[in-house]
Design an enzyme around this catalytic site. Structure first.
Site, PDB file in Angstrom:
ATOM      1  N   HIS A  17      42.219 -96.304 -57.946  1.00 38.89           N
ATOM      2  CA  HIS A  17      40.864 -96.309 -58.224  1.00 38.89           C
ATOM      3  C   HIS A  17      40.169 -95.621 -58.976  1.00 38.89           C
ATOM      4  O   HIS A  17      40.963 -94.561 -59.701  1.00 38.89           O
ATOM      5  CB  HIS A  17      40.122 -95.985 -56.740  1.00 38.89           C
ATOM      6  CG  HIS A  17      38.740 -96.295 -56.599  1.00 38.89           C
ATOM      7  ND1 HIS A  17      37.677 -95.417 -57.262  1.00 38.89           N
ATOM      8  CD2 HIS A  17      37.938 -97.201 -55.818  1.00 38.89           C
ATOM      9  CE1 HIS A  17      36.484 -96.129 -56.850  1.00 38.89           C
ATOM     10  NE2 HIS A  17      36.690 -97.095 -56.037  1.00 38.89           N
ATOM     11  N   ASP A  42      44.808 -89.715 -52.531  1.00 39.14           N
ATOM     12  CA  ASP A  42      43.577 -90.052 -52.232  1.00 39.14           C
ATOM     13  C   ASP A  42      43.462 -91.105 -51.013  1.00 39.14           C
ATOM     14  O   ASP A  42      44.071 -92.166 -50.840  1.00 39.14           O
ATOM     15  CB  ASP A  42      43.127 -91.255 -53.526  1.00 39.14           C
ATOM     16  CG  ASP A  42      41.887 -91.996 -53.382  1.00 39.14           C
ATOM     17  OD1 ASP A  42      41.307 -91.974 -52.324  1.00 39.14           O
ATOM     18  OD2 ASP A  42      41.702 -92.566 -54.162  1.00 39.14           O
ATOM     19  N   GLN A  64      41.133 -95.172 -48.384  1.00 35.35           N
ATOM     20  CA  GLN A  64      41.476 -96.291 -47.469  1.00 35.35           C
ATOM     21  C   GLN A  64      42.515 -96.070 -46.593  1.00 35.35           C
ATOM     22  O   GLN A  64      42.930 -96.967 -45.717  1.00 35.35           O
ATOM     23  CB  GLN A  64      41.914 -97.409 -48.341  1.00 35.35           C
ATOM     24  CG  GLN A  64      40.974 -97.930 -49.589  1.00 35.35           C
ATOM     25  CD  GLN A  64      39.679 -98.368 -48.953  1.00 35.35           C
ATOM     26  OE1 GLN A  64      39.486 -98.876 -47.796  1.00 35.35           O
ATOM     27  NE2 GLN A  64      38.676 -98.419 -49.774  1.00 35.35           N
ATOM     28  N   LYS A  93      33.837 -94.579 -44.663  1.00 33.27           N
ATOM     29  CA  LYS A  93      34.897 -95.491 -44.478  1.00 33.27           C
ATOM     30  C   LYS A  93      35.650 -95.546 -43.277  1.00 33.27           C
ATOM     31  O   LYS A  93      36.576 -96.014 -42.983  1.00 33.27           O
ATOM     32  CB  LYS A  93      35.954 -95.438 -46.043  1.00 33.27           C
ATOM     33  CG  LYS A  93      35.286 -95.865 -47.250  1.00 33.27           C
ATOM     34  CD  LYS A  93      36.487 -96.057 -48.191  1.00 33.27           C
ATOM     35  CE  LYS A  93      35.767 -95.839 -49.682  1.00 33.27           C
ATOM     36  NZ  LYS A  93      35.110 -97.133 -50.150  1.00 33.27           N
ATOM     37  N   CYS A 150      36.579-101.553 -58.635  1.00 31.95           N
ATOM     38  CA  CYS A 150      36.925-100.262 -59.461  1.00 31.95           C
ATOM     39  C   CYS A 150      38.332 -99.862 -59.651  1.00 31.95           C
ATOM     40  O   CYS A 150      38.828 -98.705 -59.597  1.00 31.95           O
ATOM     41  CB  CYS A 150      36.440 -98.966 -58.369  1.00 31.95           C
ATOM     42  SG  CYS A 150      34.769 -99.079 -58.400  1.00 31.95           S
TER      43      CYS A 150
HETATM   44  N1  PMP Z   1      39.575 -94.317 -53.789  1.00 32.52           N
HETATM   45  C1  PMP Z   1      39.790 -95.344 -53.250  1.00 32.52           C
HETATM   46  C2  PMP Z   1      41.137 -95.905 -52.986  1.00 32.52           C
HETATM   47  C3  PMP Z   1      38.585 -96.065 -52.872  1.00 32.52           C
HETATM   48  O1  PMP Z   1      38.822 -97.148 -52.231  1.00 32.52           O
HETATM   49  C4  PMP Z   1      37.484 -95.510 -52.827  1.00 32.52           C
HETATM   50  C5  PMP Z   1      35.926 -96.210 -52.460  1.00 32.52           C
HETATM   51  N2  PMP Z   1      36.097 -97.701 -52.751  1.00 32.52           N
HETATM   52  C6  PMP Z   1      37.351 -94.370 -53.464  1.00 32.52           C
HETATM   53  C7  PMP Z   1      38.609 -93.771 -53.835  1.00 32.52           C
HETATM   54  C8  PMP Z   1      36.014 -93.741 -53.855  1.00 32.52           C
HETATM   55  O2  PMP Z   1      35.423 -93.374 -52.538  1.00 32.52           O
HETATM   56  P1  PMP Z   1      33.666 -92.787 -52.640  1.00 32.52           P
HETATM   57  O3  PMP Z   1      33.199 -93.721 -53.334  1.00 32.52           O
HETATM   58  O4  PMP Z   1      33.380 -92.942 -51.171  1.00 32.52           O
HETATM   59  O5  PMP Z   1      33.826 -91.572 -53.144  1.00 32.52           O
END
Ligand code: PMP
Length: 409
Positions: A130, A203, A206, A229, A367
């Site tokens: 991401h 990270d 997910q 999440k 993203c």
């Molecule tokens: N890493 C991953 C794999 C994600 O899916 C996301 C959220 N889509 C993020 C980081 C960022 O999370 P947040 O926007 O809640 O900070």
């Protein structure tokens, strides 16, 4: 029924759904099939009630007052830290409260990585990260080197190993890819990196709501996640970091609570984790997150994982019925994410048609722009699963996709 059968405790899907008021909403006059859980999950009554109770009966600023309400707020807030720590098998001093995964990673980039960087130093990521596991390292001044992703969406582990080098200052990897659903072999990655003395950030954005996490067994250096999440509130999350790292890291934001003493000639820092928590924190966020964890733990992550896996298999089979549909991400180890493209319809069009049928999915690059380039697609349509989804949601998705196929034939 097959989707709710599991080796663990079988899920009572109707009872679970009854706890999510928003699932009763009609959208575009249709039953809601909410399949955008990788973006954010919906919230159970228990979590809504915890936040409501906090503001009705406990609200005051934490840590700094002697009155009864402040005591209640502090007890609830610090109790949430214990609960969150226990959920991932950490100690409470190792849990830094943040705004979410993104802020947690930025904290590590700024406070852990940046002071250690020499020109030319690298962070080894993967091609499926991401943006929030890429850009913070670049902002800190590191070069991001990405291990390739195989055609099925798995990480090329052999290539990853070869990219570990003397310039690698940190390894960063998603536990689960938000765009592909791939579950990465984080235990192997941590072992390999540690054998070369390289710390690892996982990270967990997910992963946290779908797979049991034990930071001690993993021996991971940093683990980042977001409450939203995880059936919890938005704007709250945490960073797990090994205590020795936290002790060695300088604070990254200054303000109230993160100090021990302040003088115009200089200041000293509070103990960990408070050294990293400047300003009035999100008390309700922490309490809501802990309530969501209580709720989820009561179901049991093994049962959740089994349920979502069975549903993923059902969805994968059913999507194959749609003419011109191709799934992006078919790794053998996958969490509940179905990313796909269609021959004739752009993902944006797919999303719009599905919306008219009450099916909420996400379309776009999620993203993960480098990953879209890797698969040579501008975007995908992505259906992502949570514990309250069932075969009926997949069936509704299928009917809507058949409509897309007809409209764009
Ligand atoms: N890493 C991953 C794999 C994600 O899916 C996301 C959220 N889509 C993020 C980081 C960022 O999370 P947040 O926007 O809640 O900070």
């Amino acid at each position: 029924m097959s989707a709710v059968a599991s080796a663990a405790k079988p899920l009572d899907l109707a009872a679970i759904r009854a706890q999510f008021p928003i699932l009763q909403e009609k959208v575009r006059g249709k039953r809601l099939a909410y399949l955008d859980n990788a973006a954010t999950t919906q919230k159970p009554e228990a979590m809504l009630r915890a936040i409501d109770y906090y503001y009705r009966h406990q609200n005051a600023n934490v840590h700094r007052a002697v009155h009864e309400l402040a005591e209640r707020a502090t007890t609830a807030y610090e109790g949430a830290r214990d609960r969150i720590a226990a959920f991932i098998k950490a100690s409470r001093e190792e849990i830094v409260f943040t705004r979410g995964t993104t802020e947690s990673i930025n904290l590590v980039a700024r406070s852990f990585l940046q002071p250690r960087l020499q020109p030319g130093d690298e962070v080894l990521v993967t091609g499926m990260e991401h943006h929030s596991d890429i850009v913070p390292w670049q902002l800190a001044g590191a070069k991001t080197v990405a291990a390739p992703v195989l055609d099925d969406g798995s990480l090329d582990l052999d290539a990853w190993k070869k990219l570990l080098g003397p310039r690698t200052k940190l390894v960063a990897v998603a536990q689960v890819s938000n765009s592909l659903g791939t579950i990465n072999p984080v235990a192997d990655i941590i072992r390999e990196a540690h054998a070369r003395g390289i710390p690892v950030l996982v990270d967990g954005a997910q992963g946290i709501a779908h797979l049991p996490v034990d930071v001690k067994a993993l021996d991971v250096d940093f683990y980042a996640f977001s409450a939203h999440k995880l059936y919890g509130p938005t704007g709250f999350g945490a960073l797990y970091a090994k205590r020795a790292h936290l002790e060695a890291m300088p604070p990254w934001q200054g303000g109230g609570d993160m100090i021990r003493t302040v003088a115009f000639s200089g200041s000293t820092w509070n103990e960990v984790p408070y050294k990293f928590e400047a300003g009035t924190p999100d008390m309700a966020g922490a309490i809501g997150c802990a309530a969501a964890i209580d709720w989820l733990d009561d179901i049991g992550l093994d049962a959740v994982a089994a349920h979502e896996h069975a549903l993923l298999e059902y969805g994968t089979r059913r999507l194959a019925e749609v003419p011109g549909l191709r799934i992006i991400g078919t790794a053998p180890h996958k969490a509940g994410i179905l990313s796909f493209v269609m021959d004739k319809a752009h993902p944006q069009d797919i999303g719009s048609v599905l919306d008219m049928e009450g099916v909420a999915i996400r379309t776009g690059h999620h993203c993960t722009m480098p990953l879209m380039e890797r698969f040579q697609v501008p975007a995908t349509a992505r259906a992502s699963l949570a514990v309250y989804n069932g075969e009926d949601d997949i069936d509704q998705l299928l009917a809507a996709l058949q409509k897309v196929a007809r409209l764009f034939a």
